[in-house]
Design an enzyme around this catalytic site. Structure first.
Site, mmCIF file in Angstrom:
data_model
loop_
_atom_site.group_PDB
_atom_site.id
_atom_site.type_symbol
_atom_site.label_atom_id
_atom_site.label_comp_id
_atom_site.label_asym_id
_atom_site.label_seq_id
_atom_site.Cartn_x
_atom_site.Cartn_y
_atom_site.Cartn_z
ATOM 1 C CG HIS A 73 -14.188 0.644 -16.431
ATOM 2 N ND1 HIS A 73 -13.383 0.947 -16.365
ATOM 3 C CD2 HIS A 73 -14.380 -1.186 -15.186
ATOM 4 C CE1 HIS A 73 -12.966 0.530 -14.789
ATOM 5 N NE2 HIS A 73 -13.026 -0.711 -15.051
ATOM 6 C CG HIS B 231 -9.951 -3.313 -17.048
ATOM 7 N ND1 HIS B 231 -8.640 -3.423 -16.384
ATOM 8 C CD2 HIS B 231 -10.458 -2.802 -16.488
ATOM 9 C CE1 HIS B 231 -8.943 -2.390 -15.058
ATOM 10 N NE2 HIS B 231 -10.434 -2.216 -15.091
ATOM 11 C CD GLU C 108 -10.141 -0.944 -11.821
ATOM 12 O OE1 GLU C 108 -10.594 -0.222 -12.750
ATOM 13 O OE2 GLU C 108 -10.980 -1.695 -12.066
ATOM 14 C CB SER D 77 -12.973 3.640 -19.120
ATOM 15 O OG SER D 77 -13.276 3.560 -17.531
#
Length: 291
Positions: free
Chosen positions: A162, A167, A208, A227
């Site tokens: 993730h 990111h 997010e 992700s």
């Protein structure tokens, strides 16, 4: 089989300088003593890190490298279909390895020339003000552990996949990092817990779980979607609302399920203008009015 959630397992100081990670009931690694010991060691090593030092090296196992390969392979085609143009540009610029788990220091050395950002190793949950404040300093707190190998396409908490596949690819593009920096500056400017929570919720529904309209359909730019091999195929069927800072900052959400409400921008430029503009200027008084 599973609904992918986003939460951190609590990390507890054992009193002897080491940490233990408390996995929740139903966690895939709950009954695996080898995995649990490994999580404890990785968390303890991250906790001992001192700013200015290189991020600690994790000697990833064959199982962990295989999890990385499986997830990257699964997401390759899905990114081409569901990811926004800006994310794909960052992904191309960074050029993550797909056959092995990269080290945080290696990633930082690749990202810093592009946007100035570097990773910091996190043992577990980082307090909101500390996590967001670091963004203003071009730093991103990240966990280093890999999800349990028995279910490589599922994680009940943010792992290194993730943090990096989600990111990391955005940290490699300056259009994203301008937003990260703005969120960090906003978190330092506001004073009340309520205002900080509002800033955090706007981050949640954008960096997010943000989505954006493109000519060929709704695309994702949020790391939580990009992700997640499962959620990336489901987000278009959720309730999609127009981008609205006041609505995002007051919208409740369940971190243990796929997000049922998402906010879509008409373009990534709108995200920069509306969300970036909010973070650039917000304070306790302006947020109180929005709330």
């Amino acid at each position: 089989m599973f609904e992918e959630g986003q939460y951190f397992a609590p990390v507890v100081d054992k009193g002897d300088g080491s940490l233990t990670v408390q996995l929740g009931e139903g966690h895939p690694g709950m009954d695996d003593p080898v995995y649990r010991r490994r999580r404890d060691v990785i968390a303890t090593t991250a906790d001992r890190w001192t700013p200015g030092e290189p991020a600690p090296v994790v000697d990833y196992t064959d199982d962990e490298h295989e999890v990385w390969r499986v997830v990257c392979d699964d997401l390759r085609g899905k990114h081409e279909t569901y990811a926004c143009r800006e994310f794909l540009d960052g992904k191309e610029a960074l050029g993550l390895p797909t056959d092995r788990v990269p080290q945080l220091e290696e990633l930082s050395d690749g990202i810093e020339p592009l946007t100035g950002f570097r990773y910091r190793p996190a043992a577990g949950l980082v307090p909101l003000r500390e996590f967001y404040g670091a963004l203003a300093d071009h730093s991103f707190w990240a966990t280093q552990y890999v999800r349990h190998h028995s279910v490589p396409l599922y994680t009940p908490e943010p792992d290194v996949l993730h943090e990096v596949v989600g990111h990391g690819n955005t940290l490699a593009d300056p259009r994203f990092t301008e937003l990260y920096e703005a969120a960090g500056a906003a978190s330092r400017r506001v004073e009340s817990a309520e205002a900080l929570e509002f800033v955090s919720r706007v981050f949640w529904f954008t960096l997010e779980f943000g989505v954006v309209h493109e000519a060929d359909g709704l695309k994702a730019f949020g790391a939580g979607i990009l992700s997640s091999p499962g959620e990336i195929e489901e987000f278009r069927s959720m309730t999609i609302l127009p981008l609205d800072v006041a609505a995002m900052g007051t919208q409740d959400y369940d971190i243990t399920h796929y997000q049922e409400v998402l906010f879509a921008a008409r373009s990534f430029a709108e995200v920069q203008d509306v969300v970036g503009g909010f973070w650039d200027s917000c304070d306790d008084d302006s947020i109180a009015r929005l709330r």
